[in-house]
Write a protein that holds these residues in place. Sequence first.
Motif, mmCIF file in Angstrom:
data_model
loop_
_atom_site.group_PDB
_atom_site.id
_atom_site.type_symbol
_atom_site.label_atom_id
_atom_site.label_comp_id
_atom_site.label_asym_id
_atom_site.label_seq_id
_atom_site.Cartn_x
_atom_site.Cartn_y
_atom_site.Cartn_z
ATOM 1 N N ILE A 119 0.825 -1.205 0.000
ATOM 2 C CA ILE A 119 0.000 0.000 0.000
ATOM 3 C C ILE A 119 0.859 1.255 0.000
ATOM 4 O O ILE A 119 0.474 2.301 -0.539
ATOM 5 N N ALA A 157 3.683 1.587 -1.572
ATOM 6 C CA ALA A 157 4.097 1.797 -2.967
ATOM 7 C C ALA A 157 2.994 2.509 -3.735
ATOM 8 O O ALA A 157 3.252 3.421 -4.534
ATOM 9 N N VAL A 158 1.748 2.125 -3.481
ATOM 10 C CA VAL A 158 0.619 2.774 -4.157
ATOM 11 C C VAL A 158 0.532 4.236 -3.757
ATOM 12 O O VAL A 158 0.292 5.115 -4.601
ATOM 13 N N ARG A 159 0.742 4.518 -2.475
ATOM 14 C CA ARG A 159 0.681 5.923 -2.033
ATOM 15 C C ARG A 159 1.768 6.751 -2.715
ATOM 16 O O ARG A 159 1.537 7.900 -3.117
ATOM 17 N N LEU A 160 2.950 6.170 -2.829
ATOM 18 C CA LEU A 160 4.041 6.892 -3.484
ATOM 19 C C LEU A 160 3.717 7.126 -4.954
ATOM 20 O O LEU A 160 3.989 8.209 -5.490
ATOM 21 N N GLN A 161 3.152 6.125 -5.606
ATOM 22 C CA GLN A 161 2.757 6.300 -7.013
ATOM 23 C C GLN A 161 1.708 7.399 -7.141
ATOM 24 O O GLN A 161 1.745 8.217 -8.061
ATOM 25 N N MET A 162 0.779 7.424 -6.202
ATOM 26 C CA MET A 162 -0.260 8.451 -6.221
ATOM 27 C C MET A 162 0.370 9.845 -6.126
ATOM 28 O O MET A 162 0.034 10.749 -6.898
ATOM 29 N N GLY A 188 3.501 10.644 -6.804
ATOM 30 C CA GLY A 188 4.321 10.894 -7.986
ATOM 31 C C GLY A 188 3.487 11.370 -9.157
ATOM 32 O O GLY A 188 3.848 12.336 -9.844
#
Lengths: 197, 424
Positions: free
Chosen positions: B280, B282-287, B289
């Motif tokens: 999760i 990683a998903v937050r970081l992608q969001m 980014g």
Amino acid sequence: MVGASSFHAFSVELVVGSLSIAVFATILRCIASFSNPLSMRVGPKVLTGIDAASLWAAGFGLAMIPFAIITGYLASGDTASDPQAVNKMILSGLCTGLWIGFIYGRMTLGPGLWNHRRLAVVQTVIAFLAINVTYLLGSIGGLLARGEAVMDILPFFPHFESAPEISTFVSVVLMLVGLATMLVVIFLQPKPQRMAE
Amino acid sequence: MIRRALLIVALLGLLFAMPSMQARPGGVGDDNRDFTCGGSCHGDPGLSGESSAVIEISSDRTETYSSGLLTVSVKVTGMELSSKRIVGVFLLSDLHGVADTPEDSGWTVLDNDNGGESNYQETLAFDSSEGVTVSWVLRAPAEQGNHTLFAAVHHGGGGVARMAVDDVGISIDVGPIPENLPQMNLDWDPVTNRDIGEVTMLTLPVINATTVRVEWRIGGDGPTTTVAAVSGEGGWKASIPMALSDVEFQYRVLMLNDDFSEYSRWVTLSSEHEEWSTNIWAVRLQMCGIMFAVIGLCIAVQRRFAHSVGPQDDVMASTLAVVPHAMIPADQTALFIESSPPPPTLDEIRAMAAANPPQMGFDEPQQPTYAEPPPALQAAAAPAVDTTESATLALDDPRRPGNWSDEQWLYYGHEHIKELGGEL
């Protein structure tokens, strides 16, 4: 006790409603930029009011987006194992970025941007993309909660049943690249002058 | 008078709109529950009604042994039904009202029809004459002797709660375990789910058996297929074929030796898509980014277009159109003087200014607008010069009318001051 899902529904309604008003006002103001007879007919006071409605509605909607994201995250349970919820989180970043870009552009360029047709079109396109991403997020929420969405009537509406699996390291790199992009644009690209109407 | 009457009618309406007492018509959910209902809505004589329910309790055997399996079924017919049509059925080890679940007497509920391990389960009844049948799979207590199991039912109907009890029950003799009884080890953990498209290999820790077979079926009532198990390392092994969709299989184990033939309980095997999970954070970081990148993209596009617009660009000339010629220096007016109307007089300007008073905008003063610029202005606007350089009047001159723009003041201010009798 009111659950997170109720707060999420409440905040999403506020977000979608206010952002829809913002886009509607933006489109009206853009049309007025292309039509002198219309501008003459409605008068400068109305045009200024439409511009203000667009800006304030977008600002309010943007302010409510974090609340919607947090309550949605709390209401969704195990987000990490649901591809649709993961896609929703990633698209939330896209939605927030577009709306911040919309408001930043209007604040820095000033109301005079509507006197330049190309700038007016750029601003309207950003708003249009942003509201579509917002509606897409709402539809994914409908799929999660009820298994169906109004956008299902569209033949090309994806259901986002698979999500990208990107490692934490690559995600950190992506985040840093995005941050660097934004900072370079803000601090290195020549700043335009504010345009008075 | 009319208001009072309306108020009384409204209050009476609210009073009669009160729902009748129905206990909890939506049910309370499956759980391990004592039959402590003497004071509840279903048992209180002042709140409940008589039940017409007929309860039949039965079991697949009347004798078992310590830790042996037993299936008990309860059929309820003839009961009244509420609009929700929910019927709650208890399996009890006595009728004292307290500590009367089977587990209080040493029984273990392994399974019920709803897939749980509770002695109380709720089900829907669509036809009271047909009734409902629910069952439990139990493991017998270690204590040997005669045990009795009872059933009770809660339901609604006619706007009141109702309750029925089978106070006869069913008698089960629990004896010692036969020395050569084929059975599963107590630590057997049956496989209950798998991925779609995956063949399931069962490892069965059966003891005292000379032959082991696995019976499986699709759903609860499909045809049964028997597969022979092969003795191997860790126990008997048998396979159940793959599922091509998310259907449920059920299987049970038949254990045989020369003296006994024993079945295990039916086990439900669900087939699901492969569990997918991601980090999760990683998903937050992608969001974040994506958000940063999109902000940068939007700002870059806006700035690029803002820099590309010039005075001759597609800007709406209406911003300066109150005085269309105001930005044209005097030495260039000859360029269009023949093809365009003469500049307005001061009186015309005053009339226009009065007709289009300046408006305060959202964050900038709003200039009044005018019609489209004359063609000559489009041709002459590009070489326009900064009018402030040629001005001889101060923009903050106190004689300047409040609703005049800078351009108006610079070009017509002289005339205005002269009319006032002032000096430059």
